[in-house]
Design a protein around this motif. Structure first.
Motif, PDB file in Angstrom:
ATOM      1  N   THR A  39       0.837  -1.193   0.000  1.00  0.00           N
ATOM      2  CA  THR A  39       0.000   0.000   0.000  1.00  0.00           C
ATOM      3  C   THR A  39       0.878   1.251   0.000  1.00  0.00           C
ATOM      4  OG1 THR A  39      -1.647  -1.200   1.276  1.00  0.00           O
ATOM      5  CG2 THR A  39      -1.862   1.184   1.185  1.00  0.00           C
ATOM      6  N   PHE A  40       1.937   1.241   0.795  1.00  0.00           N
ATOM      7  CA  PHE A  40       2.850   2.376   0.845  1.00  0.00           C
ATOM      8  C   PHE A  40       3.509   2.597  -0.518  1.00  0.00           C
ATOM      9  CE2 PHE A  40       7.146   4.045   1.519  1.00  0.00           C
ATOM     10  CZ  PHE A  40       6.798   5.290   2.035  1.00  0.00           C
ATOM     11  N   ARG A  41       3.914   1.526  -1.168  1.00  0.00           N
ATOM     12  CA  ARG A  41       4.548   1.619  -2.480  1.00  0.00           C
ATOM     13  C   ARG A  41       3.555   2.180  -3.495  1.00  0.00           C
ATOM     14  NH1 ARG A  41       7.165  -3.572  -5.149  1.00  0.00           N
ATOM     15  NH2 ARG A  41       8.819  -3.122  -3.674  1.00  0.00           N
ATOM     16  N   LEU A  42       2.335   1.710  -3.475  1.00  0.00           N
ATOM     17  CA  LEU A  42       1.316   2.181  -4.408  1.00  0.00           C
ATOM     18  C   LEU A  42       1.016   3.668  -4.206  1.00  0.00           C
ATOM     19  CD1 LEU A  42      -0.705   1.476  -6.631  1.00  0.00           C
ATOM     20  CD2 LEU A  42      -2.336   0.901  -4.836  1.00  0.00           C
ATOM     21  N   VAL A  43       0.905   4.069  -2.942  1.00  0.00           N
ATOM     22  CA  VAL A  43       0.648   5.474  -2.639  1.00  0.00           C
ATOM     23  C   VAL A  43       1.817   6.345  -3.070  1.00  0.00           C
ATOM     24  CG1 VAL A  43       0.310   7.129  -0.763  1.00  0.00           C
ATOM     25  CG2 VAL A  43      -0.976   4.996  -0.792  1.00  0.00           C
ATOM     26  N   SER A  44       3.031   5.918  -2.821  1.00  0.00           N
ATOM     27  CA  SER A  44       4.204   6.720  -3.183  1.00  0.00           C
ATOM     28  C   SER A  44       4.347   6.819  -4.706  1.00  0.00           C
ATOM     29  CB  SER A  44       5.467   6.150  -2.550  1.00  0.00           C
ATOM     30  OG  SER A  44       5.715   4.855  -3.033  1.00  0.00           O
ATOM     31  N   ILE A  45       4.096   5.759  -5.418  1.00  0.00           N
ATOM     32  CA  ILE A  45       4.149   5.799  -6.881  1.00  0.00           C
ATOM     33  C   ILE A  45       3.077   6.735  -7.419  1.00  0.00           C
ATOM     34  CG2 ILE A  45       3.754   4.440  -8.968  1.00  0.00           C
ATOM     35  CD1 ILE A  45       5.171   2.128  -7.588  1.00  0.00           C
ATOM     36  N   THR A  46       1.894   6.676  -6.863  1.00  0.00           N
ATOM     37  CA  THR A  46       0.803   7.555  -7.284  1.00  0.00           C
ATOM     38  C   THR A  46       1.155   9.011  -7.031  1.00  0.00           C
ATOM     39  OG1 THR A  46      -0.785   5.805  -6.768  1.00  0.00           O
ATOM     40  CG2 THR A  46      -1.650   8.032  -7.048  1.00  0.00           C
ATOM     41  N   LEU A  47       1.728   9.304  -5.870  1.00  0.00           N
ATOM     42  CA  LEU A  47       2.097  10.681  -5.549  1.00  0.00           C
ATOM     43  C   LEU A  47       3.222  11.190  -6.445  1.00  0.00           C
ATOM     44  CD1 LEU A  47       1.883  10.708  -1.657  1.00  0.00           C
ATOM     45  CD2 LEU A  47       0.331  11.777  -3.294  1.00  0.00           C
ATOM     46  N   LEU A  48       4.128  10.317  -6.829  1.00  0.00           N
ATOM     47  CA  LEU A  48       5.204  10.730  -7.726  1.00  0.00           C
ATOM     48  C   LEU A  48       4.725  10.878  -9.167  1.00  0.00           C
ATOM     49  CD1 LEU A  48       8.150   8.579  -6.369  1.00  0.00           C
ATOM     50  CD2 LEU A  48       7.816  11.036  -6.113  1.00  0.00           C
ATOM     51  N   LEU A  59       1.450  13.302 -14.689  1.00  0.00           N
ATOM     52  CA  LEU A  59       0.210  13.107 -15.426  1.00  0.00           C
ATOM     53  C   LEU A  59      -0.651  14.358 -15.466  1.00  0.00           C
ATOM     54  CD1 LEU A  59      -0.729   9.545 -14.154  1.00  0.00           C
ATOM     55  CD2 LEU A  59       0.266  10.186 -16.353  1.00  0.00           C
ATOM     56  N   ALA A  60      -0.391  15.307 -14.606  1.00  0.00           N
ATOM     57  CA  ALA A  60      -1.186  16.528 -14.588  1.00  0.00           C
ATOM     58  C   ALA A  60      -1.028  17.302 -15.893  1.00  0.00           C
ATOM     59  CB  ALA A  60      -0.787  17.402 -13.412  1.00  0.00           C
ATOM     60  N   GLY A  61       0.111  17.175 -16.533  1.00  0.00           N
ATOM     61  CA  GLY A  61       0.312  17.830 -17.824  1.00  0.00           C
ATOM     62  C   GLY A  61      -0.614  17.284 -18.893  1.00  0.00           C
ATOM     63  N   CYS A  62      -1.065  16.061 -18.747  1.00  0.00           N
ATOM     64  CA  CYS A  62      -1.983  15.469 -19.720  1.00  0.00           C
ATOM     65  C   CYS A  62      -3.394  16.033 -19.584  1.00  0.00           C
ATOM     66  CB  CYS A  62      -2.034  13.958 -19.542  1.00  0.00           C
ATOM     67  SG  CYS A  62      -0.452  13.152 -19.843  1.00  0.00           S
ATOM     68  N   LEU A  63      -3.663  16.722 -18.505  1.00  0.00           N
ATOM     69  CA  LEU A  63      -5.010  17.228 -18.269  1.00  0.00           C
ATOM     70  C   LEU A  63      -5.233  18.618 -18.849  1.00  0.00           C
ATOM     71  CD1 LEU A  63      -5.504  16.068 -14.587  1.00  0.00           C
ATOM     72  CD2 LEU A  63      -6.369  15.007 -16.671  1.00  0.00           C
ATOM     73  N   GLU A  64      -4.262  19.156 -19.567  1.00  0.00           N
ATOM     74  CA  GLU A  64      -4.451  20.470 -20.179  1.00  0.00           C
ATOM     75  C   GLU A  64      -5.630  20.414 -21.135  1.00  0.00           C
ATOM     76  OE1 GLU A  64      -1.088  22.022 -22.103  1.00  0.00           O
ATOM     77  OE2 GLU A  64       0.101  22.145 -20.290  1.00  0.00           O
ATOM     78  N   ARG A  65      -6.232  21.543 -21.332  1.00  0.00           N
ATOM     79  CA  ARG A  65      -7.403  21.604 -22.200  1.00  0.00           C
ATOM     80  C   ARG A  65      -7.043  22.038 -23.613  1.00  0.00           C
ATOM     81  NH1 ARG A  65     -12.019  21.609 -18.681  1.00  0.00           N
ATOM     82  NH2 ARG A  65     -11.295  21.897 -16.570  1.00  0.00           N
TER      83      ARG A  65
END
Length: 91
Positions: A3-12, A17-23
């Motif tokens: 769970t810790f590994r999954l959370v840390s990978i998601t946070l990194l 991935l936020a750049g993919c959300l541009e409009r």
């Protein structure tokens, strides 16, 4: 531990991935236009930034850009008006 590994990978991965959300909006070009105008008006030591000629040069560049934008807006509006008036025949 998983769970810790999954959370840390998601946070990194989230900022990447936020750049993919541009409009699809283009980046602001105001600063590049100002730099371009400054370079144009200072070319070959023509004018110094403190001279009145430099101010006139920058004002002329702004006026030219505004006129070009107004022409492009008018053409787009005219095309829309034409398309609304003639729906049977595409241009």
């Amino acid at each position: 531990m998983k769970t810790f590994r999954l959370v840390s990978i998601t946070l990194l991965a989230a900022p990447l991935l936020a750049g993919c959300l541009e409009r699809g909006e283009p980046p602001p070009v105001q600063s590049t236009l100002a730099e371009d105008d400054d370079t144009f008006c200072r070319a070959n030591g023509k004018y110094t930034p403190t001279s009145p000629e430099y101010v006139y040069c920058r004002r002329d560049r702004d006026a030219q850009r505004n006129q070009a934008q107004a022409r492009a807006d008018r053409r787009q509006r005219d095309l829309g008006d034409y398309m609304m008036s003639h729906p049977e025949r595409p241009q």
